[in-house]
Design an enzyme around this catalytic site. Structure first.
Site, PDB file in Angstrom:
ATOM      1  N   ASN A 279      47.362  47.248  49.321  1.00 24.24           N
ATOM      2  CA  ASN A 279      47.424  45.798  49.206  1.00 24.24           C
ATOM      3  C   ASN A 279      46.053  45.132  49.354  1.00 24.24           C
ATOM      4  O   ASN A 279      45.827  44.056  48.810  1.00 24.24           O
ATOM      5  CB  ASN A 279      48.386  45.250  50.269  1.00 24.24           C
ATOM      6  CG  ASN A 279      48.323  43.755  50.388  1.00 24.24           C
ATOM      7  OD1 ASN A 279      48.771  43.011  49.520  1.00 24.24           O
ATOM      8  ND2 ASN A 279      47.734  43.277  51.493  1.00 24.24           N
TER       9      ASN A 279
ATOM     10  N   SER B  19      48.548  42.394  40.085  1.00 22.36           N
ATOM     11  CA  SER B  19      48.613  40.956  39.881  1.00 22.36           C
ATOM     12  C   SER B  19      49.149  40.681  38.487  1.00 22.36           C
ATOM     13  O   SER B  19      48.847  41.425  37.540  1.00 22.36           O
ATOM     14  CB  SER B  19      47.219  40.332  40.016  1.00 22.36           C
ATOM     15  OG  SER B  19      47.217  38.991  39.573  1.00 22.36           O
TER      16      SER B  19
ATOM     17  N   TYR C 153      38.365  39.626  39.579  1.00 27.41           N
ATOM     18  CA  TYR C 153      39.554  40.091  40.306  1.00 27.41           C
ATOM     19  C   TYR C 153      40.601  40.605  39.325  1.00 27.41           C
ATOM     20  O   TYR C 153      41.188  41.684  39.518  1.00 27.41           O
ATOM     21  CB  TYR C 153      40.098  38.927  41.128  1.00 27.41           C
ATOM     22  CG  TYR C 153      41.419  39.150  41.814  1.00 27.41           C
ATOM     23  CD1 TYR C 153      41.491  39.812  43.026  1.00 27.41           C
ATOM     24  CD2 TYR C 153      42.600  38.651  41.258  1.00 27.41           C
ATOM     25  CE1 TYR C 153      42.706  39.984  43.672  1.00 27.41           C
ATOM     26  CE2 TYR C 153      43.816  38.822  41.892  1.00 27.41           C
ATOM     27  CZ  TYR C 153      43.865  39.484  43.102  1.00 27.41           C
ATOM     28  OH  TYR C 153      45.072  39.652  43.732  1.00 27.41           O
TER      29      TYR C 153
ATOM     30  N   LYS D 178      42.207  44.358  39.003  1.00 25.85           N
ATOM     31  CA  LYS D 178      43.646  44.591  39.091  1.00 25.85           C
ATOM     32  C   LYS D 178      44.183  45.261  37.828  1.00 25.85           C
ATOM     33  O   LYS D 178      45.091  46.086  37.885  1.00 25.85           O
ATOM     34  CB  LYS D 178      44.376  43.270  39.338  1.00 25.85           C
ATOM     35  CG  LYS D 178      44.127  42.669  40.719  1.00 25.85           C
ATOM     36  CD  LYS D 178      44.776  43.492  41.816  1.00 25.85           C
ATOM     37  CE  LYS D 178      44.758  42.758  43.157  1.00 25.85           C
ATOM     38  NZ  LYS D 178      45.443  43.503  44.237  1.00 25.85           N
TER      39      LYS D 178
END
Length: 252
Positions: free
Chosen positions: A93, A144, A157, A161
Site C-alpha cells: 500500500n 490506482s 504517481y 501505479k
C-alpha cells in the site's frame, strides 16, 4: 448457511499501514484473525495502529520500514518473522506522490515518486516472496484507477501505479503454479489524509462525488473490504486481476 473469513494463524504485512487506506486494511485483516505487521515509514504511526488493534483483542506489530531502502525492508521482515512468524500475505500500500502539473515536477520529485511507489513495492515483494510462496499465500497491490485512465496533477504517481499493474500481472503468471495469488486493487478518489491535496486541487469531495455513479468518493474501508476478499479463500481462483473500487467511476 453462513460465510465467514477466518485468517487465524496467518501473518499479513501491510506497508503504509500507519494511516489512511493501509490502516483500514490492517484493522480489517486483524478483525478477520490475522496477525498483522503494520509497516510504515513512521514508527510512531505504526505503533499506534498496532496498539489499538491489540487493545481490542487482535494481534499486531508495528515495524518501521522505508520501502525505498532494501536494508530497512530486510530488517523489518526479520522482526516480523521473529515476532509473528513467516509472512502469508503482503498488501503493498505504501506510495509517494506529488500533486502538481507534470511540467512543475522536479527531477528529484519524479525519482522519489517512482522510486518509492514502483521500485519500493517490487523490493518489498521480492523480500517477502519466499515466505509467501512457502505459505501459498497472497499478494495484493494497491494501485490506482488513475493508472487505468490517467489523472491530471499526478502524472508521475500514475505512471508508477501503471507500472505496478504490469508487475502484478507478470508476477501472477510466475507464481500461480506455486499456489500464490497476486491481484491489484485500483481505488478511485478516497478520503484519506494523503489524498487531501488532490481532493482540494480538484475542487473538493462534493464536486468530485458528482462524477461517481454511486454518488460519493471512497472511504478507506471500501478498499479494505476488497483487500480482505483478495487475501481470503473466497478469491482462491482469482489472480492477475485489477479490481476497480471506485464507485463506478471506471468501468473497464
Amino acid at each position: 448457511m453462513s460465510i465467514s473469513i477466518d485468517l487465524s494463524g496467518q501473518v499479513a504485512v501491510v506497508t503504509g499501514g500507519g494511516s489512511g487506506i493501509g490502516e483500514a486494511i490492517a484493522r480489517t485483516l486483524a478483525e478477520a484473525g490475522a496477525a498483522v505487521a503494520i509497516a510504515d515509514l513512521s514508527p510512531q504511526a505504526a505503533d499506534r495502529v498496532a496498539k489499538e488493534i491489540e487493545a481490542v483483542g487482535g494481534r499486531a506489530l508495528g515495524v518501521p520500514m522505508n520501502i525505498a531502502d532494501r536494508a530497512s525492508i530486510d530488517a523489518a521482515l526479520t522482526t516480523v518473522r521473529t515476532e509473528l512468524g513467516p509472512v502469508s500475505h503482503l498488501v503493498n500500500n505504501a506510495a509517494a506522490w506529488a500533486v502538481k502539473l507534470f511540467a512543475d515536477h522536479t527531477p528529484e520529485e519524479v525519482e522519489r515518486v517512482v522510486g518509492v511507489t514502483l521500485n519500493g513495492t517490487m523490493a518489498v515483494t521480492q523480500a517477502a516472496l519466499e515466505d509467501i510462496t512457502a505459505q501459498q499465500g497472497s499478494i495484493v497491490v494497491i494501485a490506482s484507477d488513475g493508472a487505468r485512465i490517467g489523472e491530471r496533477y499526478m502524472s508521475a504517481y500514475t505512471a508508477a501505479k501503471a507500472g505496478l499493474l504490469g508487475f502484478s500481472k507478470s508476477l501472477a503468471r510466475e507464481v500461480g503454479r506455486k499456489g500464490v495469488n497476486v491481484n491489484a486493487i485500483a481505488p478511485g478518489t478516497t478520503n484519506t489524509p494523503g489524498g487531501a491535496g488532490f481532493i482540494e486541487q480538484a475542487g473538493g469531495a462534493e464536486k468530485l462525488a458528482k462524477a461517481y455513479p454511486l454518488g460519493r468518493i471512497g472511504e478507506p474501508q471500501d478498499i479494505a473490504n476488497a483487500a480482505l476478499f483478495l487475501v481470503s479463500p473466497l478469491s482462491s481462483w482469482i489472480t492477475g486481476q485489477v479490481l476497480s473500487v471506485s464507485g463506478g467511476f471506471t468501468m473497464v
